[in-house]
Write a protein that holds these residues in place. Structure first.
Motif, PDB file in Angstrom:
ATOM      1  N   LEU A  61      -5.036  19.129  67.065  1.00  0.00           N
ATOM      2  CA  LEU A  61      -4.595  18.580  68.255  1.00  0.00           C
ATOM      3  C   LEU A  61      -5.617  17.840  69.205  1.00  0.00           C
ATOM      4  N   SER A  62      -4.904  16.849  69.870  1.00  0.00           N
ATOM      5  CA  SER A  62      -5.870  15.868  70.793  1.00  0.00           C
ATOM      6  C   SER A  62      -5.650  16.106  72.179  1.00  0.00           C
ATOM      7  N   PRO A  63      -6.223  17.129  72.715  1.00  0.00           N
ATOM      8  CA  PRO A  63      -6.215  17.296  74.215  1.00  0.00           C
ATOM      9  C   PRO A  63      -7.126  16.506  74.809  1.00  0.00           C
ATOM     10  N   LYS A  64      -6.928  15.844  76.152  1.00  0.00           N
ATOM     11  CA  LYS A  64      -7.785  15.376  76.970  1.00  0.00           C
ATOM     12  C   LYS A  64      -8.912  16.315  77.193  1.00  0.00           C
ATOM     13  N   THR A  65     -10.221  15.835  77.214  1.00  0.00           N
ATOM     14  CA  THR A  65     -11.359  17.086  77.185  1.00  0.00           C
ATOM     15  C   THR A  65     -12.534  16.295  77.970  1.00  0.00           C
ATOM     16  N   GLU A  66     -12.876  17.104  79.031  1.00  0.00           N
ATOM     17  CA  GLU A  66     -14.174  16.712  79.726  1.00  0.00           C
ATOM     18  C   GLU A  66     -15.166  17.919  79.458  1.00  0.00           C
ATOM     19  N   VAL A  67     -16.297  17.717  79.016  1.00  0.00           N
ATOM     20  CA  VAL A  67     -17.392  18.696  79.062  1.00  0.00           C
ATOM     21  C   VAL A  67     -18.740  18.054  79.467  1.00  0.00           C
ATOM     22  N   CYS A  68     -19.434  18.897  80.394  1.00  0.00           N
ATOM     23  CA  CYS A  68     -20.733  18.649  80.537  1.00  0.00           C
ATOM     24  C   CYS A  68     -21.443  20.043  80.891  1.00  0.00           C
ATOM     25  N   ASP A  69     -22.658  20.007  81.458  1.00  0.00           N
ATOM     26  CA  ASP A  69     -23.446  20.978  81.770  1.00  0.00           C
ATOM     27  C   ASP A  69     -22.753  21.867  83.012  1.00  0.00           C
ATOM     28  N   GLY A  70     -22.155  23.142  82.505  1.00  0.00           N
ATOM     29  CA  GLY A  70     -21.354  24.099  83.391  1.00  0.00           C
ATOM     30  C   GLY A  70     -19.964  23.663  83.698  1.00  0.00           C
ATOM     31  N   TYR A  71     -19.509  22.935  82.859  1.00  0.00           N
ATOM     32  CA  TYR A  71     -18.217  22.245  83.016  1.00  0.00           C
ATOM     33  C   TYR A  71     -17.328  21.976  81.773  1.00  0.00           C
ATOM     34  N   MET A  72     -16.143  22.618  81.595  1.00  0.00           N
ATOM     35  CA  MET A  72     -15.244  22.087  80.591  1.00  0.00           C
ATOM     36  C   MET A  72     -13.757  21.923  81.157  1.00  0.00           C
ATOM     37  N   CYS A  73     -13.233  20.971  80.890  1.00  0.00           N
ATOM     38  CA  CYS A  73     -11.985  21.022  81.003  1.00  0.00           C
ATOM     39  C   CYS A  73     -11.013  20.316  79.991  1.00  0.00           C
ATOM     40  N   ILE A  74      -9.971  21.157  79.744  1.00  0.00           N
ATOM     41  CA  ILE A  74      -9.074  20.742  78.362  1.00  0.00           C
ATOM     42  C   ILE A  74      -7.651  20.802  79.083  1.00  0.00           C
ATOM     43  N   THR A  75      -7.008  19.539  78.878  1.00  0.00           N
ATOM     44  CA  THR A  75      -5.638  19.361  79.222  1.00  0.00           C
ATOM     45  C   THR A  75      -4.844  19.023  77.991  1.00  0.00           C
ATOM     46  N   MET A  76      -3.640  19.499  77.868  1.00  0.00           N
ATOM     47  CA  MET A  76      -2.811  19.104  76.516  1.00  0.00           C
ATOM     48  C   MET A  76      -1.577  18.546  77.143  1.00  0.00           C
ATOM     49  N   ASP A 133       5.612  29.311  81.477  1.00  0.00           N
ATOM     50  CA  ASP A 133       4.911  30.244  80.943  1.00  0.00           C
ATOM     51  C   ASP A 133       3.723  29.823  80.024  1.00  0.00           C
ATOM     52  N   THR A 134       3.502  28.443  79.858  1.00  0.00           N
ATOM     53  CA  THR A 134       2.512  27.966  78.966  1.00  0.00           C
ATOM     54  C   THR A 134       1.389  27.238  79.593  1.00  0.00           C
ATOM     55  N   VAL A 135      -0.098  27.696  79.396  1.00  0.00           N
ATOM     56  CA  VAL A 135      -1.030  27.038  79.785  1.00  0.00           C
ATOM     57  C   VAL A 135      -1.187  25.510  79.206  1.00  0.00           C
ATOM     58  N   VAL A 136      -1.200  24.598  80.166  1.00  0.00           N
ATOM     59  CA  VAL A 136      -1.148  23.175  79.941  1.00  0.00           C
ATOM     60  C   VAL A 136      -2.677  22.707  80.000  1.00  0.00           C
ATOM     61  N   SER A 137      -3.471  23.248  80.922  1.00  0.00           N
ATOM     62  CA  SER A 137      -4.799  22.872  81.270  1.00  0.00           C
ATOM     63  C   SER A 137      -5.596  24.144  81.870  1.00  0.00           C
ATOM     64  N   PHE A 138      -6.850  24.120  81.202  1.00  0.00           N
ATOM     65  CA  PHE A 138      -7.736  25.017  81.743  1.00  0.00           C
ATOM     66  C   PHE A 138      -9.024  24.420  81.886  1.00  0.00           C
ATOM     67  N   GLU A 139      -9.622  24.647  83.230  1.00  0.00           N
ATOM     68  CA  GLU A 139     -10.911  24.158  83.684  1.00  0.00           C
ATOM     69  C   GLU A 139     -12.055  25.263  84.130  1.00  0.00           C
ATOM     70  N   ILE A 140     -13.137  25.203  83.727  1.00  0.00           N
ATOM     71  CA  ILE A 140     -14.188  26.328  83.816  1.00  0.00           C
ATOM     72  C   ILE A 140     -15.415  25.633  84.443  1.00  0.00           C
ATOM     73  N   SER A 141     -15.945  25.952  85.319  1.00  0.00           N
ATOM     74  CA  SER A 141     -17.029  25.369  86.001  1.00  0.00           C
ATOM     75  C   SER A 141     -17.949  26.564  86.927  1.00  0.00           C
ATOM     76  N   GLY A 142     -19.155  26.076  86.786  1.00  0.00           N
ATOM     77  CA  GLY A 142     -20.099  26.757  87.699  1.00  0.00           C
ATOM     78  C   GLY A 142     -20.716  27.666  86.582  1.00  0.00           C
ATOM     79  N   HIS A 143     -21.828  28.193  87.040  1.00  0.00           N
ATOM     80  CA  HIS A 143     -22.808  29.413  86.488  1.00  0.00           C
ATOM     81  C   HIS A 143     -22.587  30.701  87.134  1.00  0.00           C
ATOM     82  N   SER A 144     -22.359  31.786  86.406  1.00  0.00           N
ATOM     83  CA  SER A 144     -21.980  32.815  86.989  1.00  0.00           C
ATOM     84  C   SER A 144     -23.174  33.550  87.836  1.00  0.00           C
TER      85      SER A 144
END
Length: 107
Positions: free
Chosen positions: A53-68, A11-22
């Motif tokens: 905390l020190s998650p793995k992160t990736e961020v660029c235009d229109g994209y974000m991914c956080i994994t813990m 029941d725990t979010v380990v990763s979230f990824e958001i991409s694209g433009h609405s």
């Protein structure tokens, strides 16, 4: 369309990824993109800068991914649950602009 994918371990979010433009408005005045971006950055910044905390992160235009890792994900549970709920509610209001996916984290 913006897509937000949340990966859960139990029941725990380990990763979230958001991409694209609405596409809900012109760049700079798109309220859906602004709401999603603001919530995502607030969550990521709180996890990293406030909680230390020190998650793995990736961020660029229109994209974000956080994994813990599992331990950090449990520490950030209330925060990531809030992000999931917030974006899920926004997707209900703007179904043509925001899609939420829920999956299982496969380490």
């Amino acid at each position: 369309m913006t897509k937000a994918k949340f990966l859960f371990s139990e029941d725990t979010v380990v990763s979230f990824e958001i991409s694209g433009h609405s596409g809900a408005g012109e760049q700079g005045s798109d309220i859906v993109c602004s709401a999603v971006s603001s919530a995502a950055y607030m969550t990521a910044n709180t996890i990293i800068e406030i909680m230390g905390l020190s998650p793995k992160t990736e961020v660029c235009d229109g994209y974000m991914c956080i994994t813990m890792n599992a331990q950090d994900a449990r520490k950030a549970k209330l925060l990531t649950d809030g992000l999931y709920l917030h974006l899920k509610e926004l997707s209900g209001q703007y179904p043509d602009n925001l899609k939420i996916e829920r999956g299982v984290f496969d380490a």
